[in-house]
Design a protein around this motif. Structure first.
Motif, PDB file in Angstrom:
ATOM      1  N   LYS A  45       0.806  -1.228   0.000  1.00 33.13           N
ATOM      2  CA  LYS A  45       0.000   0.000   0.000  1.00 33.13           C
ATOM      3  C   LYS A  45       0.837   1.276   0.000  1.00 33.13           C
ATOM      4  O   LYS A  45       0.328   2.346  -0.251  1.00 33.13           O
ATOM      5  CB  LYS A  45      -0.911  -0.004   1.246  1.00 33.13           C
ATOM      6  N   TYR A  79      12.454  -4.575   4.476  1.00 31.76           N
ATOM      7  CA  TYR A  79      13.432  -5.387   5.230  1.00 31.76           C
ATOM      8  C   TYR A  79      12.727  -6.154   6.355  1.00 31.76           C
ATOM      9  O   TYR A  79      12.960  -7.361   6.551  1.00 31.76           O
ATOM     10  CB  TYR A  79      14.563  -4.489   5.772  1.00 31.76           C
ATOM     11  N   SER A  80      11.847  -5.460   7.097  1.00 34.01           N
ATOM     12  CA  SER A  80      11.204  -6.119   8.242  1.00 34.01           C
ATOM     13  C   SER A  80      10.273  -7.232   7.766  1.00 34.01           C
ATOM     14  O   SER A  80      10.157  -8.272   8.423  1.00 34.01           O
ATOM     15  CB  SER A  80      10.463  -5.106   9.120  1.00 34.01           C
ATOM     16  N   ASP A  84      10.736 -10.992   8.826  1.00 35.23           N
ATOM     17  CA  ASP A  84       9.603 -11.545   9.571  1.00 35.23           C
ATOM     18  C   ASP A  84       9.100 -12.846   8.944  1.00 35.23           C
ATOM     19  O   ASP A  84       8.595 -13.732   9.648  1.00 35.23           O
ATOM     20  CB  ASP A  84       8.461 -10.525   9.603  1.00 35.23           C
ATOM     21  N   MET A  89      11.482 -16.980  12.039  1.00 38.77           N
ATOM     22  CA  MET A  89      10.529 -16.002  12.605  1.00 38.77           C
ATOM     23  C   MET A  89       9.108 -16.554  12.396  1.00 38.77           C
ATOM     24  O   MET A  89       8.756 -17.530  12.993  1.00 38.77           O
ATOM     25  CB  MET A  89      10.717 -14.626  11.942  1.00 38.77           C
ATOM     26  N   ARG A  95       3.579 -13.978   0.635  1.00 36.96           N
ATOM     27  CA  ARG A  95       3.268 -12.613   1.069  1.00 36.96           C
ATOM     28  C   ARG A  95       2.682 -11.880  -0.129  1.00 36.96           C
ATOM     29  O   ARG A  95       3.233 -11.925  -1.214  1.00 36.96           O
ATOM     30  CB  ARG A  95       4.520 -11.894   1.587  1.00 36.96           C
ATOM     31  N   ARG A  96       1.596 -11.240   0.112  1.00 36.94           N
ATOM     32  CA  ARG A  96       0.836 -10.559  -0.957  1.00 36.94           C
ATOM     33  C   ARG A  96       0.601 -11.510  -2.132  1.00 36.94           C
ATOM     34  O   ARG A  96       0.732 -11.126  -3.296  1.00 36.94           O
ATOM     35  CB  ARG A  96       1.562  -9.312  -1.459  1.00 36.94           C
ATOM     36  N   LEU A 150      11.322  -1.606  16.768  1.00 38.36           N
ATOM     37  CA  LEU A 150      10.837  -2.728  15.949  1.00 38.36           C
ATOM     38  C   LEU A 150      11.467  -4.081  16.331  1.00 38.36           C
ATOM     39  O   LEU A 150      10.758  -5.069  16.540  1.00 38.36           O
ATOM     40  CB  LEU A 150      11.109  -2.370  14.484  1.00 38.36           C
ATOM     41  N   VAL A 151      12.791  -4.098  16.462  1.00 37.59           N
ATOM     42  CA  VAL A 151      13.445  -5.386  16.764  1.00 37.59           C
ATOM     43  C   VAL A 151      13.091  -5.850  18.187  1.00 37.59           C
ATOM     44  O   VAL A 151      12.818  -7.040  18.420  1.00 37.59           O
ATOM     45  CB  VAL A 151      14.979  -5.286  16.558  1.00 37.59           C
ATOM     46  N   GLN A 154       9.579  -7.200  18.160  1.00 36.99           N
ATOM     47  CA  GLN A 154       9.566  -8.534  17.544  1.00 36.99           C
ATOM     48  C   GLN A 154      10.108  -9.577  18.535  1.00 36.99           C
ATOM     49  O   GLN A 154       9.565 -10.675  18.655  1.00 36.99           O
ATOM     50  CB  GLN A 154      10.411  -8.525  16.264  1.00 36.99           C
ATOM     51  N   THR A 178       5.206  -2.230  15.446  1.00 32.10           N
ATOM     52  CA  THR A 178       4.475  -1.644  14.314  1.00 32.10           C
ATOM     53  C   THR A 178       4.423  -0.117  14.358  1.00 32.10           C
ATOM     54  O   THR A 178       4.717   0.558  13.381  1.00 32.10           O
ATOM     55  CB  THR A 178       3.022  -2.180  14.294  1.00 32.10           C
ATOM     56  N   GLN A 215      -2.193  -1.510  13.862  1.00 35.72           N
ATOM     57  CA  GLN A 215      -1.896  -2.913  14.161  1.00 35.72           C
ATOM     58  C   GLN A 215      -3.126  -3.644  14.688  1.00 35.72           C
ATOM     59  O   GLN A 215      -3.381  -4.798  14.324  1.00 35.72           O
ATOM     60  CB  GLN A 215      -0.750  -3.018  15.156  1.00 35.72           C
ATOM     61  N   ASP A 218      -5.261  -4.332  11.826  1.00 37.88           N
ATOM     62  CA  ASP A 218      -4.682  -5.430  11.050  1.00 37.88           C
ATOM     63  C   ASP A 218      -5.047  -6.775  11.688  1.00 37.88           C
ATOM     64  O   ASP A 218      -5.388  -7.731  10.991  1.00 37.88           O
ATOM     65  CB  ASP A 218      -3.163  -5.253  10.996  1.00 37.88           C
TER      66      ASP A 218
HETATM   67  C1  GRG Z   1      12.009  -9.453  12.005  1.00 40.12           C
HETATM   68  C2  GRG Z   1      13.287  -7.254  11.893  1.00 40.12           C
HETATM   69  C3  GRG Z   1      12.046  -7.973  12.083  1.00 40.12           C
HETATM   70  C4  GRG Z   1      10.935  -7.286  12.317  1.00 40.12           C
HETATM   71  C5  GRG Z   1       9.649  -7.882  12.449  1.00 40.12           C
HETATM   72  C6  GRG Z   1       7.447  -5.128  11.499  1.00 40.12           C
HETATM   73  C7  GRG Z   1       7.802  -6.550  11.736  1.00 40.12           C
HETATM   74  C8  GRG Z   1       8.659  -6.868  12.855  1.00 40.12           C
HETATM   75  C9  GRG Z   1       7.387  -7.511  10.945  1.00 40.12           C
HETATM   76  C10 GRG Z   1       6.574  -7.309   9.769  1.00 40.12           C
HETATM   77  C11 GRG Z   1       5.389  -8.227   9.757  1.00 40.12           C
HETATM   78  C12 GRG Z   1       4.256  -7.704  10.542  1.00 40.12           C
HETATM   79  C13 GRG Z   1       3.118  -8.635  10.822  1.00 40.12           C
HETATM   80  C14 GRG Z   1       4.239  -6.477  10.944  1.00 40.12           C
HETATM   81  C15 GRG Z   1       3.185  -5.834  11.627  1.00 40.12           C
HETATM   82  C16 GRG Z   1       2.902  -4.602  10.877  1.00 40.12           C
HETATM   83  C17 GRG Z   1       2.113  -4.869   9.659  1.00 40.12           C
HETATM   84  C18 GRG Z   1       0.639  -5.067   9.796  1.00 40.12           C
HETATM   85  C19 GRG Z   1       2.731  -4.901   8.493  1.00 40.12           C
HETATM   86  C20 GRG Z   1       2.043  -4.941   7.190  1.00 40.12           C
HETATM   87  O1  GRG Z   1       2.007  -3.600   6.780  1.00 40.12           O
HETATM   88  P1  GRG Z   1       1.211  -3.131   5.509  1.00 40.12           P
HETATM   89  O2  GRG Z   1      -0.208  -3.610   5.589  1.00 40.12           O
HETATM   90  O3  GRG Z   1       1.989  -3.916   4.356  1.00 40.12           O
HETATM   91  O4  GRG Z   1       1.406  -1.665   5.367  1.00 40.12           O
HETATM   92  P2  GRG Z   1       2.010  -3.692   2.778  1.00 40.12           P
HETATM   93  O5  GRG Z   1       1.876  -5.088   2.203  1.00 40.12           O
HETATM   94  O6  GRG Z   1       0.861  -2.803   2.365  1.00 40.12           O
HETATM   95  O7  GRG Z   1       3.332  -3.100   2.450  1.00 40.12           O
END
Ligand code: GRG
Length: 277
Positions: A45, A79-80, A84, A89, A95-96, A150-151, A154, A178, A215, A218
């Motif tokens: 997005k 990257y995250s 993730d 993890m 994904r998508r 963030l780290v 997680q 998040t 979050q 989500d």
């Molecule tokens: C492992 C370094 C490390 C970090 C993990 C942020 C995170 C921490 C992981 C990402 C996966 C996750 C479930 C994050 C929660 C935030 C979230 C809902 C991410 C998805 O964000 P969108 O909806 O993604 O903006 P798009 O697909 O639109 O880019």
């Protein structure tokens, strides 16, 4: 204001910046570069970049001033996602709707692609002509995505079942894992547009609440997923939705005096919390 129309109008500039910074998949080391690009194009997005651009407008600056921050936060976001999804993890294969980076390129390359995207984010941010505000934004970004952000979020999410540790613990994970990146996107966008300290403080608080609400929203969208960290397991979907709405109201109240220029930011916040995708 229609947030999705605003996103559609502003995203091409973000995509162009990402394209300009990411090495081509035909440039050696090709597999690394292809892996770095895999989730960037086509992207998601692009919500975090849009928030950075809208924050710049909210403080009276041109959105373009925030483009380095917008690009940097998207690179960190990707990257995250890559890390993730790794087997160690969340161990996700899709994904998508596409294979995750480790499925497509192998685990070692996925780790390295995430690492390289993170360092590219700081390179982008610190390559602006006027380094003062960008250096502050880079410091904020480093803090937001490290052990205190963030780290660390997680790490706690991987720990003992957070649902058993209660609502405050879950909210603290949301705030770090998040909301910290969403908050810093807004803060950095405003910094690059020359915001003063009081506007920065107001926007940082706004960003934190929007990020936590994002979050929770989500989790509600993903209600089928039995994520142990979800608030839903503790207080149910209706109370969680109500909590997200309350956070959104509180965030929007902080921008009451911010005028017309903050309308895109308000619209994006509503979209982030009430979206259906
Ligand atoms: C492992 C370094 C490390 C970090 C993990 C942020 C995170 C921490 C992981 C990402 C996966 C996750 C479930 C994050 C929660 C935030 C979230 C809902 C991410 C998805 O964000 P969108 O909806 O993604 O903006 P798009 O697909 O639109 O880019």
């Amino acid at each position: 204001m229609d947030a999705q129309a605003w996103l559609a109008e502003r995203t091409p500039a973000v995509n162009a910046a990402l394209e300009a910074w990411l090495p081509g998949a035909d440039v050696a080391p090709c597999a690394l570069h292809a892996a770095m690009r895999h989730l960037v194009f086509p992207g998601g997005k692009r919500l975090r970049p849009a928030l950075a651009l809208a924050a710049a407008e909210a403080v009276g600056g041109p959105a373009e001033a925030a483009l380095p921050m917008a690009t940097a936060v998207e690179l960190v976001h990707i990257y995250s996602l890559i890390h993730d999804d790794l087997p160690c993890m969340d161990d996700d294969e899709l994904r998508r709707g596409r294979p995750t980076v480790h499925v497509a390129f192998g685990e070692a390359t996925a780790v390295l692609a995430g690492d390289a995207l993170q360092s590219l984010a700081f390179e982008v941010l610190l390559s602006v002509a006027e380094p003062g505000p960008a250096a502050r934004a880079a410091r904020d970004l480093a803090e937001a995505i490290g052990a205190a952000g963030l780290v660390g979020g997680q790490a706690d999410d991987l720990g003992p079942d957070p649902a058993g540790l209660g609502v405050e613990h879950i909210l603290s994970i949301h705030a770090r894992k998040t909301a910290a990146l969403i908050r810093v996107a807004i803060l950095g966008g405003a910094r690059l547009a020359g915001a003063n300290d009081s506007r920065l403080a107001e926007l940082a608080a706004f960003g934190r609440e929007v990020g936590v609400a994002f979050q929770i929203a989500d989790d509600c969208l993903d209600a089928e997923d039995e994520d142990a960290c979800s608030l839903l397991a503790v207080e149910g979907i209706e109370a969680s939705r109500e909590r997200a709405e309350k956070l959104l109201d509180s965030a929007l109240a902080r921008l009451e005096g911010a005028g017309e220029g903050a309308e895109p930011l308000r619209a994006l916040a509503r979209f982030a919390v009430r979206r259906e995708l």
